[in-house]
Design a protein around this motif. Structure first.
Motif, PDB file in Angstrom:
ATOM      1  N   THR A   1     -61.324-113.604 -14.287  1.00 66.43           N
ATOM      2  CA  THR A   1     -60.294-114.394 -14.954  1.00 66.43           C
ATOM      3  C   THR A   1     -60.936-115.557 -15.706  1.00 66.43           C
ATOM      4  O   THR A   1     -61.793-116.260 -15.164  1.00 66.43           O
TER       5      THR A   1
ATOM      6  N   THR B   1     -61.050-119.097 -16.770  1.00 62.52           N
ATOM      7  CA  THR B   1     -60.432-120.326 -16.273  1.00 62.52           C
ATOM      8  C   THR B   1     -60.491-121.462 -17.285  1.00 62.52           C
ATOM      9  O   THR B   1     -59.849-122.493 -17.091  1.00 62.52           O
ATOM     10  N   SER B   2     -61.272-121.298 -18.359  1.00 63.60           N
ATOM     11  CA  SER B   2     -61.408-122.352 -19.369  1.00 63.60           C
ATOM     12  C   SER B   2     -61.963-121.742 -20.642  1.00 63.60           C
ATOM     13  O   SER B   2     -62.412-120.586 -20.657  1.00 63.60           O
TER      14      SER B   2
ATOM     15  N   PHE C   1     -58.214-119.734 -26.447  1.00 62.14           N
ATOM     16  CA  PHE C   1     -57.962-119.679 -25.001  1.00 62.14           C
ATOM     17  C   PHE C   1     -56.514-120.037 -24.681  1.00 62.14           C
ATOM     18  O   PHE C   1     -55.875-119.396 -23.843  1.00 62.14           O
ATOM     19  N   LYS C   2     -55.977-121.046 -25.372  1.00 64.74           N
ATOM     20  CA  LYS C   2     -54.580-121.428 -25.146  1.00 64.74           C
ATOM     21  C   LYS C   2     -53.628-120.296 -25.542  1.00 64.74           C
ATOM     22  O   LYS C   2     -52.636-120.032 -24.853  1.00 64.74           O
TER      23      LYS C   2
ATOM     24  N   SER D   1     -53.823-117.552 -22.939  1.00 64.76           N
ATOM     25  CA  SER D   1     -53.136-117.982 -21.714  1.00 64.76           C
ATOM     26  C   SER D   1     -51.624-117.874 -21.871  1.00 64.76           C
ATOM     27  O   SER D   1     -50.930-117.429 -20.952  1.00 64.76           O
ATOM     28  N   ARG D   2     -51.089-118.291 -23.038  1.00 68.55           N
ATOM     29  CA  ARG D   2     -49.649-118.218 -23.273  1.00 68.55           C
ATOM     30  C   ARG D   2     -49.161-116.766 -23.271  1.00 68.55           C
ATOM     31  O   ARG D   2     -48.041-116.473 -22.847  1.00 68.55           O
TER      32      ARG D   2
ATOM     33  N   LYS E   1     -50.524-114.487 -21.506  1.00 73.67           N
ATOM     34  CA  LYS E   1     -50.904-113.957 -20.197  1.00 73.67           C
ATOM     35  C   LYS E   1     -52.046-112.931 -20.289  1.00 73.67           C
ATOM     36  O   LYS E   1     -52.103-111.968 -19.535  1.00 73.67           O
TER      37      LYS E   1
ATOM     38  N   PHE F   1     -55.308-113.029 -19.253  1.00 77.23           N
ATOM     39  CA  PHE F   1     -56.159-113.898 -18.440  1.00 77.23           C
ATOM     40  C   PHE F   1     -57.529-113.303 -18.133  1.00 77.23           C
ATOM     41  O   PHE F   1     -58.463-114.032 -17.830  1.00 77.23           O
TER      42      PHE F   1
END
Length: 414
Positions: free
Chosen positions: A221, A223-224, A256-257, A260-261, A263, A265
């Motif tokens: 996953t 994470t950043s 990355f944002k 993440s939005r 999903k 991941f």
């Protein structure tokens, strides 16, 4: 001596200018490094007047011809404003190099160690490893009120966190001795510390490699943006030759944002997307090309992406309205073209290819030229490459609608 004292007094009056210039450059660089997923500590400073006075006297004494005027001294002092980039991982120096070249106007670059220099002590280790740049801030990256800082010459020093710490100790002890020259024993200890630092850099490189191996796992996953950036660097390096693709990573933080939005991941979520991207050498960087693949033909994803970028939107209401009208017409056309491209491979869904559509006799020369021009406008808008012209956007929005109607009629009639 009077000239040097005059220079120092003049510099004291300009101290805030150089301090602000360094701070501005550091902020730009820190933001760019973070966005690109490069871990670093960025600091800035203006040259301390006391140290500058010592340096100026010293350099004047070494010159064949002493300084004749204040302009000569300013030309000789290249580090009045300085920025230090302390990288977590020494292996990121090349990435930082590409980023600095894009962000600033680079006047000169030096790589250390300089093999031409003969050390005063018989050193066992290679000394200082770093890149130094003499740059100007690019006018295109600042506001009108900051234009005055374009004239400032700024020195950027890029090295690992460990190397910067060692070089600071060595520099203060050897080049600015307060109690006389160092003994051979003291020089030997500094050399020994350099060996430990170089060993530490090897350990940091191994740590970075271990992290890269961990991220290869499909179930890993992100994470950043730093995890994502490491994965992308490795993926692209392993799948493309250096001459085939330019690794201008762009805003990995924004990518990355978006992931993440939506999903996305894990590695397994993004890998199919990367396989669909035909990475090209054009005005778009890597993250922009990946984002294009993710949002193509999908109105909801366009909205999510625009929402993530909205905090940076400084356009006036009329421009925003024109941009919204353009995309309101473009997304349905893009979706239609994507579906047409995937006709022969129903399980595949990716951005349309104009040449493929021409070979399939879906597009004639006139339509393909129009769509190519419209897509270039789309890229300019979605990635803020240029400031849009409102009237031209509205005209192109109408043109997109006409192209859509013509193409939709043709496809449904077949």
């Amino acid at each position: 001596m009077d000239l040097v004292n005059q220079f120092i007094e003049n510099y004291r009056k300009k101290y805030t200018f150089y301090e602000n210039a360094g701070r501005l450059a550091a902020k730009q660089l820190e933001t760019a490094l973070q966005s690109a997923g490069i871990r670093a500590i960025v600091t800035s400073r203006a040259k301390n007047p006391g140290r500058l006075k010592y340096k100026t006297f010293h350099r004047n004494a070494e010159r064949e011809t002493p300084y004749k005027n204040m302009r000569e001294i300013y030309d000789d002092m290249f580090d009045l404003a300085g920025v230090r980039v302390s990288l977590y991982f020494p292996g990121d120096r090349d990435k930082a190099d590409a980023l600095i070249s894009d962000l600033f106007t680079v006047m000169e670059k030096k790589q250390f160690p300089e093999q031409s220099k003969t050390p005063t002590y018989n050193k066992r280790f290679s000394g200082y490893w770093a890149n130094h740049y003499r740059v100007h801030i690019s006018e295109e990256n600042i506001s009108p009120s900051q234009k005055k800082y374009v004239q400032a010459r700024i020195e950027i020093q890029v090295a690992s966190v460990l190397m910067h710490a060692w070089s600071e100790v060595e520099h203060d002890l050897i080049y600015k001795p307060l109690q006389g020259a160092l003994s051979d024993e003291e020089l030997s200890i500094l050399d020994e510390l350099n060996g430990l630092v170089l060993t530490g850099e090897i350990a940091l490189e191994r740590l970075q490699s271990a992290g890269n191996e961990r991220i290869k796992n499909k179930e890993t996953t992100f994470t950043s943006q730093y995890d994502l950036a490491s994965y992308l660097y490795n993926y692209l390096s392993n799948h493309f030759k250096e001459e085939d693709i330019e690794l201008r990573m762009g805003n990995i933080e924004l990518l990355f944002k978006l992931l993440s939005r939506l999903k996305f991941f894990k590695v397994k979520d993004i890998e199919p997307i990367l396989k669909s991207v035909k990475f090209e050498k054009d005005r778009r960087n890597i993250s922009q090309q990946i984002i294009d693949q993710i949002i193509t033909g999908n109105e909801k994803r366009y909205h999510v992406y625009q929402e993530l970028r909205s905090s940076d939107d400084v356009s006036d209401p009329e421009t925003r309205q024109a941009v919204n009208y353009f995309f309101g017409q473009w997304v349905p056309l893009e979706n239609l073209l994507n579906r047409a491209t995937g006709r022969n491979t129903p399980k595949s869904y990716s951005a349309f290819n104009i040449n493929t559509l021409k070979r399939m006799d879906i597009l004639d020369k006139d339509l393909s030229n129009k769509i190519g021009a419209l897509r270039r406008t789309r890229n300019v808008l979605i990635h803020d490459i240029e400031k849009p012209d409102v009237e031209e956007l509205m005209r192109q929005g109408d043109e997109i609608h006409e192209v859509y109607e013509k193409l939709n009629h043709k496809l449904n009639g077949e």
